[in-house]
Design a protein around this motif. Sequence first.
Motif, mmCIF file in Angstrom:
data_model
loop_
_atom_site.group_PDB
_atom_site.id
_atom_site.type_symbol
_atom_site.label_atom_id
_atom_site.label_comp_id
_atom_site.label_asym_id
_atom_site.label_seq_id
_atom_site.Cartn_x
_atom_site.Cartn_y
_atom_site.Cartn_z
ATOM 1 N N ARG A 24 0.816 -1.214 0.000
ATOM 2 C CA ARG A 24 0.000 0.000 0.000
ATOM 3 C C ARG A 24 0.852 1.269 0.000
ATOM 4 O O ARG A 24 0.400 2.325 -0.412
ATOM 5 C CB ARG A 24 -0.930 0.016 1.214
ATOM 6 C CG ARG A 24 -2.026 -1.049 1.187
ATOM 7 C CD ARG A 24 -2.984 -0.789 0.038
ATOM 8 N NE ARG A 24 -4.219 -1.542 0.183
ATOM 9 C CZ ARG A 24 -4.621 -2.494 -0.649
ATOM 10 N NH1 ARG A 24 -3.837 -2.840 -1.681
ATOM 11 N NH2 ARG A 24 -5.774 -3.109 -0.467
ATOM 12 N N GLY A 25 2.075 1.197 0.490
ATOM 13 C CA GLY A 25 2.939 2.364 0.527
ATOM 14 C C GLY A 25 3.837 2.330 1.738
ATOM 15 O O GLY A 25 3.842 1.370 2.522
ATOM 16 N N ARG A 55 3.295 4.273 -6.862
ATOM 17 C CA ARG A 55 3.758 4.135 -5.485
ATOM 18 C C ARG A 55 5.169 4.715 -5.394
ATOM 19 O O ARG A 55 5.966 4.584 -6.328
ATOM 20 C CB ARG A 55 3.793 2.669 -5.031
ATOM 21 C CG ARG A 55 2.470 1.939 -5.075
ATOM 22 C CD ARG A 55 1.502 2.381 -3.992
ATOM 23 N NE ARG A 55 0.325 1.513 -3.977
ATOM 24 C CZ ARG A 55 -0.735 1.676 -4.758
ATOM 25 N NH1 ARG A 55 -0.765 2.670 -5.632
ATOM 26 N NH2 ARG A 55 -1.758 0.845 -4.671
#
Length: 471
Positions: free
Chosen positions: A15-16, A264
């Motif tokens: 997700r990061g 990302r």
Amino acid sequence: MAAKDGFAGPILHFRGCDAEGLRLAAITVRPDGTVPGPVETQGGSIAPVLLDRVAGLSVWRHDFTLAAGEPGYRLDGRAHPVVTRLDGDIRFAFVSCNGEENGDLDRDEAERNGMWARLQADHARAPLALLLQGGDQIYADEATHGHPLTEDWPKHVPDDPSASDLEDLARHLEAGFAERYMMVLAAEGCAELFATVPSLSVWDDHDICDGWGSLPENRTNSAVGQALFAVARRMYLLFQHGATEADVPALFMDPAGRNLGWRRDLPGVTLFAPDLRSERHRDRVMGPGGWDAVEALQPSGNHVFMVSSVPLLGPRLSLLETLLMAIPRMQHYEDDLRDQWQSHAHRDEWRRMLGQVLRMRRTAPVTVLSGEIHLATRAEMGPDATLLHQLVASGISHRAPPQAYARALGLFAGLGETPLPGHPIRIKPLPGQRHRYAAERNYLTLDRKSGRWQAVWHLEESGPTPPLALD
């Protein structure tokens, strides 16, 4: 860790990362009525959330953050180590084409997943921080079989199917897609890899059906075609991103969800992947959602990696397209050739994308990662001052085509191509190889050591190549 009886996972999705640490989502699949336990981290216990139900299965998600240096997480009494320091030296893997068009469900598991097992062992030796998946993560082509509305897809499409028949088709397709995702995600040769290495994925045509977007539009725009796309999109979000439609604005560059391209950022790195399927039709690769996102993208960091599910740098396929379309027996290859950036139908868009990549190249070195062709190769574009690398790793489980095909394509690639003046494209052999295309199953690893990136292809028969410097 097995698909038997409807169990799969955990499967990690990236997700990061930020000052708090590495942000992850883990999905687990259970038979309806079975609930996984909480994820345990140093920060506490995280309960699962039910994402969706499909074909008698429940898909659950744990959202959690691991602090830099934290060793991993626990789920259902089992520890899963994760690389949580993303600054300094790190290691990625890139794969594509995980399956085959015909009979993929019936292949011997050890043969099918042999390169996955090798990658899993490679990860155990030198841990990976991220798994990039470049398209065709499943081959869903045969999911249309066995239902009267799609038995002859795409050759024949019913004119006016009833709402109830379309609902029945959707259930049939959901079961077929779920079966294929479960086979892939819970396979013995790669299940531990998915549980310990976060993934970022972009889709290609076989994640929907062979040639999606390049097929005649009276097929893809039909009620049956749109039902197929809707199911494929739902399954792609669910199994390849651990997401539903509600998550789209937070995860993808186009908040409206017309295009599922993503971006990302990691320390020193920008990763992005345009979606070349959601808005595709025979005369375009991307629509407004995709182009707005790419043209607004401002990379950060010291290196940019672009994932293009179809190779961005390629030989003069428009010439081959012209030749084959003149031969009636060869016209069934039209959809395959129209899938390519180099097709006559897409050359203006191809130049547009190349221009955007060169714009980013002024900020930092850019490396394009691609799959799709079931061969391994590499390419360069432009003079040294704006040199662009492309690395193609294609066929983690799809068997390689004949050597004669690779040799013929290599001779054709020798003709060269210069879509942008002053920026010639050159198809080159892998390090240590004699020919431009390697006809072996393969995957790619990317290492940053002391701030500099290098790439190694891992070939089924020939083994790992010498490293290629990317900076």
